[in-house]
Scaffold this motif. Structure first.
Motif, PDB file in Angstrom:
ATOM      1  N   PRO A 197       3.141 -15.203  29.729  1.00  0.00           N
ATOM      2  CA  PRO A 197       3.845 -13.926  29.814  1.00  0.00           C
ATOM      3  C   PRO A 197       2.971 -12.757  29.368  1.00  0.00           C
ATOM      4  CG  PRO A 197       4.442 -15.034  27.788  1.00  0.00           C
ATOM      5  CD  PRO A 197       3.495 -15.963  28.517  1.00  0.00           C
TER       6      PRO A 197
ATOM      7  N   HIS B  31       2.305  -9.651  26.999  1.00  0.00           N
ATOM      8  CA  HIS B  31       2.590  -9.583  25.575  1.00  0.00           C
ATOM      9  C   HIS B  31       1.847  -8.404  24.973  1.00  0.00           C
ATOM     10  CE1 HIS B  31      -0.783 -12.298  26.462  1.00  0.00           C
ATOM     11  NE2 HIS B  31      -1.376 -11.667  25.463  1.00  0.00           N
TER      12      HIS B  31
ATOM     13  N   LEU C 241       6.793  -9.739  26.519  1.00  0.00           N
ATOM     14  CA  LEU C 241       7.377  -8.524  27.082  1.00  0.00           C
ATOM     15  C   LEU C 241       8.179  -8.837  28.337  1.00  0.00           C
ATOM     16  CD1 LEU C 241       4.283  -6.137  26.762  1.00  0.00           C
ATOM     17  CD2 LEU C 241       6.171  -6.477  25.122  1.00  0.00           C
ATOM     18  N   ASN C 242       9.227  -8.047  28.564  1.00  0.00           N
ATOM     19  CA  ASN C 242      10.017  -8.203  29.773  1.00  0.00           C
ATOM     20  C   ASN C 242       9.499  -7.280  30.876  1.00  0.00           C
ATOM     21  OD1 ASN C 242      11.000  -5.621  29.202  1.00  0.00           O
ATOM     22  ND2 ASN C 242      12.930  -6.385  28.345  1.00  0.00           N
TER      23      ASN C 242
ATOM     24  N   GLN D 154      10.413  -4.512  31.852  1.00  0.00           N
ATOM     25  CA  GLN D 154      10.385  -3.100  31.483  1.00  0.00           C
ATOM     26  C   GLN D 154       9.337  -2.790  30.416  1.00  0.00           C
ATOM     27  OE1 GLN D 154      13.493  -4.894  31.615  1.00  0.00           O
ATOM     28  NE2 GLN D 154      13.468  -4.217  33.765  1.00  0.00           N
TER      29      GLN D 154
ATOM     30  N   TRP E 150      10.911  -9.146  24.920  1.00  0.00           N
ATOM     31  CA  TRP E 150      11.827 -10.034  25.649  1.00  0.00           C
ATOM     32  C   TRP E 150      12.605 -10.884  24.669  1.00  0.00           C
ATOM     33  CZ3 TRP E 150      11.558 -15.486  25.712  1.00  0.00           C
ATOM     34  CH2 TRP E 150      12.411 -16.118  26.629  1.00  0.00           C
ATOM     35  N   GLN E 151      13.873 -11.140  24.992  1.00  0.00           N
ATOM     36  CA  GLN E 151      14.713 -12.029  24.209  1.00  0.00           C
ATOM     37  C   GLN E 151      15.158 -13.197  25.082  1.00  0.00           C
ATOM     38  OE1 GLN E 151      15.105 -11.584  20.986  1.00  0.00           O
ATOM     39  NE2 GLN E 151      13.975  -9.633  21.078  1.00  0.00           N
TER      40      GLN E 151
ATOM     41  N   GLN F  23      17.828 -12.996  27.763  1.00  0.00           N
ATOM     42  CA  GLN F  23      17.590 -12.245  28.996  1.00  0.00           C
ATOM     43  C   GLN F  23      17.226 -13.163  30.165  1.00  0.00           C
ATOM     44  OE1 GLN F  23      14.510  -9.541  27.745  1.00  0.00           O
ATOM     45  NE2 GLN F  23      15.962  -8.027  26.935  1.00  0.00           N
TER      46      GLN F  23
ATOM     47  N   GLN G 174      13.428 -12.350  33.653  1.00  0.00           N
ATOM     48  CA  GLN G 174      13.146 -11.012  33.142  1.00  0.00           C
ATOM     49  C   GLN G 174      11.793 -10.911  32.434  1.00  0.00           C
ATOM     50  OE1 GLN G 174      14.893  -8.048  33.533  1.00  0.00           O
ATOM     51  NE2 GLN G 174      15.791  -9.366  35.117  1.00  0.00           N
ATOM     52  N   ILE G 175      11.062 -12.037  32.343  1.00  0.00           N
ATOM     53  CA  ILE G 175       9.732 -11.997  31.735  1.00  0.00           C
ATOM     54  C   ILE G 175       8.727 -11.446  32.746  1.00  0.00           C
ATOM     55  CG2 ILE G 175       7.825 -13.401  30.822  1.00  0.00           C
ATOM     56  CD1 ILE G 175       9.843 -15.309  29.680  1.00  0.00           C
ATOM     57  N   LYS G 176       7.805 -10.643  32.267  1.00  0.00           N
ATOM     58  CA  LYS G 176       6.683 -10.190  33.093  1.00  0.00           C
ATOM     59  C   LYS G 176       5.561 -11.222  32.963  1.00  0.00           C
ATOM     60  CE  LYS G 176       3.437  -6.383  33.867  1.00  0.00           C
ATOM     61  NZ  LYS G 176       2.983  -5.046  33.383  1.00  0.00           N
ATOM     62  N   TRP G 177       5.292 -11.938  34.048  1.00  0.00           N
ATOM     63  CA  TRP G 177       4.296 -13.015  34.012  1.00  0.00           C
ATOM     64  C   TRP G 177       2.933 -12.477  34.436  1.00  0.00           C
ATOM     65  CZ3 TRP G 177       6.221 -17.054  31.626  1.00  0.00           C
ATOM     66  CH2 TRP G 177       7.583 -17.340  31.729  1.00  0.00           C
TER      67      TRP G 177
END
Length: 653
Positions: free
Chosen positions: A273, A275, A282-283, A285, A289-290, A293, A297-300
């Motif tokens: 992900p 970070h 980080l998601n 946006q 990230w939680q 979510q 919703q994770i930004k890979w």
């Protein structure tokens, strides 16, 4: 959400964050024009493997110019296999894809497609630990084969389901995130691998370099089978993991990661992900990230798989029973786990020694003596050390050996030993002394010893898989050039084992020096004899060069010191360059010795001639063990294995 998977995702982010300097070096090499910005040894090993497997078009080798050498030649060879593919690339990919299954199980609701797994033996399925974290989860699941679109985009006509049998074999590791489980046969009595085939896992290095494409086959998000073969590059190597740029989705967990020759190089287990600098995931946006979510919703930014060679090493280190070892043999010879330890019976009974020990008492004792009443006075335990111990404290070395052995004895449920009960003859300083007095200061080895050293390296490289010139159908002059640049023995061994060149060079240098001159050998043996107990029986435990010394020692022991057993670890005795020069005159155990047990690690360059059973007579048992990557030849790592400690403990019992 699966807590194990969340931990794996965060660990992958941590590895990515910690490797910034290495990525910078890779980027620098790429900017300098390196298409495959890996280490030179890795490039040469990869190129050699491709040539050996006839993956390189003959025109490429024939067009090689005399100016090309080293990484430049290796990159040319590797690039030739990436730019254009033989049409059988598609057929081989389809064959590999048939082994891949969609895994279904329940996470509290209805049974759903959750992940991917693939066959690595007729009845062995490999997937992630976070997919099958325990036997109960596996027992409630099934693997579906043939879940893929037809050639005309028609839906699958027929799929086949097989269920796991974790009671027979279930091996798992949370850190490496893998689970290996047996599958029950189908209604016709055939295991799934007889119907769909299976992938042969290969422990050897040379399957991938940075910049190589990787291909992933799996069931993303539980869909029908898909393949990722575009915009996919291997980007970074870690001790246990690989990271790469390839399109995958959560359902790809448990997918095989292939090179372009369709060799499995990794077990996909997680995305990497995005970070921040502290490692917070980080998601989409750009905010923290939680888990609630969801993965979508994770930004890979990359993907990660577990190295197949590391999984195989871990499997070799796990404690298994006879039934489980027989199942693991399905993995085949390339895995290093393809057969159980070889057993031999009928070890000859001790009889008269070959020679006596004149004058050994005149040599100064430099080792550490054991207590005569140790082990109830029934037996004496003797450690015979290997090379590069000059200047060391024998008592401290003895404590280190005993600590490793006690770790293994504890695992085996056997009594531990007190270091002061062990005899530790010490010849490290004497070996260096006689070598330096016998050789000119300006030359590290005499000409004859240098020739022997090169012969040892050449044999070790060939045993590690370095092909001979005649194995590739190109003109002799061109192949001579390829061999000279891609197949240099020391580099081949270093890349094959992952051990530093200097370590390998020093190890074989000392073996050559010992075997080359009889006065060196006699001085070392006299020093060891002076440090032995004055009565027996003795149990000899020898490591590295010490195993060669121990084998010679057996020809000089008299009847007052019978040998109750011999344990060798990390030994070069499997090389004919070594055993042909022993005092016994070949690969046969001198008759004074009791039962002999040998252990070796497949990535230990000194033990590269093992297993010994094919060459030696008198061997009672031997087994392969998996030492840590950075301690492949370490004596403490060898003695800490349950199998090795058990062999010693039973002799002391």
């Amino acid at each position: 959400m699966n807590e194990l998977l969340v931990r794996q995702i965060r660990a992958a982010a941590g590895r990515y964050l910690s490797a910034g300097a290495e990525r910078g070096e890779i980027d620098r090499r790429r900017a300098a024009g390196r298409r495959f910005p890996d280490d030179d040894d890795r490039l040469q090993l990869r190129a050699a493997r491709l040539v050996e497997q006839h993956e390189v078009p003959g025109q490429v080798l024939l067009a090689t110019s005399p100016e090309e050498s080293g990484p430049r030649l290796a990159e040319r060879i590797i690039g030739a296999t990436n730019d254009l593919q033989s049409v059988n690339f598609l057929a081989r990919g389809l064959r590999a894809a048939a082994c891949v299954a969609r895994i279904w199980y329940s996470t509290g609701g209805p049974v759903q497609p959750q992940a991917t797994g693939f066959l690595v033996g007729p009845s062995l399925l490999l997937t992630n630990h976070h997919v099958f974290p325990d036997a109960a989860t596996a027992a409630g699941a099934f693997a579906e084969f043939g879940a893929e679109m037809g050639i005309d985009n028609d839906l699958p006509v027929h799929t086949t389901r097989f269920t796991p049998d974790p009671d027979t074999l279930f091996l798992t590791d949370e850190h490496l995130d893998f689970t290996l489980v047996v599958m029950r046969p189908g209604g016709d009595g055939r295991p799934p691998g007889q119907i769909f085939g299976h992938l042969g896992l290969i422990a050897a290095e040379g399957k991938l370099v940075v910049g190589d494409p990787v291909n992933v086959i799996g069931h993303p998000d539980g869909r029908l089978k898909e393949i990722a073969i575009r915009e996919n590059r291997f980007t970074q190597r870690f001790d246990d993991f690989l990271q790469y740029e390839t399109d995958t989705e959560p359902g790809n967990s448990g997918s095989p990661v292939f090179n372009d020759q369709w060799e499995a190089v990794g077990l996909h287990h997680s995305g990497v992900p995005a970070h921040d600098d502290s490692g917070t995931v980080l998601n989409l946006q750009g905010l923290p990230w939680q888990p609630e979510q969801g993965l979508a919703q994770i930004k890979w930014i990359a993907n990660e798989g577990v190295r197949i060679s590391v999984i195989l090493a871990r499997l070799g280190a796990l404690t298994t029973n006879d039934t489980q070892r027989a199942v693991l043999a399905q993995l085949g010879a390339g895995s290093g786990l393809g057969s159980a330890p070889t057993m031999r019976t009928g070890v000859p009974a001790p009889r008269a020694p070959v020679a006596t020990v004149p004058g050994a008492e005149s040599v100064a004792l430099t080792g550490a003596a054991g207590r005569p009443d140790a082990f109830g006075g029934r037996v004496r335990l003797v450690f015979i050390h290997g090379r590069s111990q000059q200047g060391q404290d024998p008592a401290q070395l003895r404590r280190m050996w005993a600590a490793g052995l006690n770790s293994g004895l504890t695992l085996a449920g056997l009594p531990t030993v007190d270091p002061q009960d062990v005899w530790f003859p010490f010849y490290g300083d004497r070996l260096v002394e006689v070598m330096e007095s016998a050789l000119p200061v300006e030359a590290p080895l005499s000409p004859s010893a240098r020739g022997l050293y090169e012969q040892l390296l050449d044999e070790a490289a060939r045993r590690a898989g370095m092909p001979a010139a005649g194995q590739v159908a190109v003109t002799e002059n061109i192949w001579d050039h390829v061999v000279g640049t891609v197949h240099e023995p020391l580099g081949w061994i270093a890349a094959h084992t992952g051990v530093d060149r200097l370590v390998i060079r020093a190890a074989f240098r000392d073996v050559a020096a010992y075997l080359d001159r009889d006065d060196t050998r006699v001085a070392v043996l006299d020093q060891v004899l002076a440090g032995l107990p004055w009565s027996g029986p003795v149990v000899l435990v020898a490591h590295s060069l010490g195993t060669v010394v121990a084998m010679d020692l057996l020809t000089r022991l008299g009847p007052q010191l019978p040998v109750a057993g011999l344990i060798t670890v990390g030994s070069p005795l499997g090389m004919d360059t070594v055993y042909s020069r022993l005092r016994a005159g070949g690969a046969h155990l001198p008759p004074i010795a009791g039962p002999w047990f040998n252990a070796w690690c497949p990535t230990d360059p000194v033990a590269i001639g093992c297993p010994l059973a094919d060459d030696w007579s008198g061997l009672g048992a031997e087994c392969a063990v998996a030492n840590p990557h950075d301690r492949a030849h370490d004596i403490g790592a060898y003695l800490a294995h349950r199998e090795v400690a058990t062999a010693i403990g039973r002799l002391l019992g």
